[in-house]
Design a protein around this motif. Structure first.
Motif, PDB file in Angstrom:
ATOM      1  N   PRO A 219       8.665  65.783  17.733  1.00 44.39           N
ATOM      2  CA  PRO A 219       8.860  67.102  17.104  1.00 44.39           C
ATOM      3  C   PRO A 219       8.221  68.191  18.010  1.00 44.39           C
ATOM      4  CG  PRO A 219       8.039  65.701  15.596  1.00 44.39           C
ATOM      5  CD  PRO A 219       7.898  65.117  16.758  1.00 44.39           C
ATOM      6  N   PHE A 220       8.996  69.463  18.156  1.00 39.54           N
ATOM      7  CA  PHE A 220       8.640  70.562  18.739  1.00 39.54           C
ATOM      8  C   PHE A 220       8.674  70.602  20.316  1.00 39.54           C
ATOM      9  CE2 PHE A 220       5.929  70.675  14.686  1.00 39.54           C
ATOM     10  CZ  PHE A 220       6.579  71.881  14.187  1.00 39.54           C
ATOM     11  N   VAL A 221       9.378  69.659  20.892  1.00 37.69           N
ATOM     12  CA  VAL A 221       9.432  69.350  22.313  1.00 37.69           C
ATOM     13  C   VAL A 221      10.940  69.518  22.536  1.00 37.69           C
ATOM     14  CG1 VAL A 221       9.186  67.633  24.200  1.00 37.69           C
ATOM     15  CG2 VAL A 221       7.732  67.547  22.217  1.00 37.69           C
TER      16      VAL A 221
END
Length: 105
Positions: free
Chosen positions: A99-101
């Motif tokens: 997540p968040f990459v």
């Protein structure tokens, strides 16, 4: 008389609460049963798909490449380029799982 009514009211509340919990358990068991049935069906389908690839032999296709084409592919570095592309795609797909990459890809 009032204590009898209070006790009856508490018994009725507990009875309704137990009915509510029973319906909740039934709904949850139904969802578990549906999920298990779906997963069992998926396993049966995937086991059937394995037999589709029994006749696929990649080495026979690689061995049937003409010698001149094999020489040109090895001289131009096609094997190394293919390896780099596959490793880059693998790293990209693995980074998508974090997540968040997902920086714009």
């Amino acid at each position: 008389m009032l204590s009898w009514f209070a006790q009856t009211w508490e018994d009725a509340k507990m009875f309704m609460y137990s009915i509510l919990l029973t319906f909740y358990e039934m709904f949850r068991d139904l969802l578990y049963w549906l999920m298990e049935s779906f997963l069992d069906l998926t396993i049966v389908i995937l086991n059937g798909l394995g037999s589709l690839f029994d006749g696929l032999d990649v080495s026979s296709y690689i061995n049937s490449i003409p010698p001149s084409a094999a020489y040109f592919a090895s001289a131009s570095g096609l094997g190394q380029a293919t390896g780099m592309i596959i490793s880059a795609l693998t790293i990209r797909f693995l980074l998508q799982l974090i997540p968040f990459v997902r920086l714009g890809s």
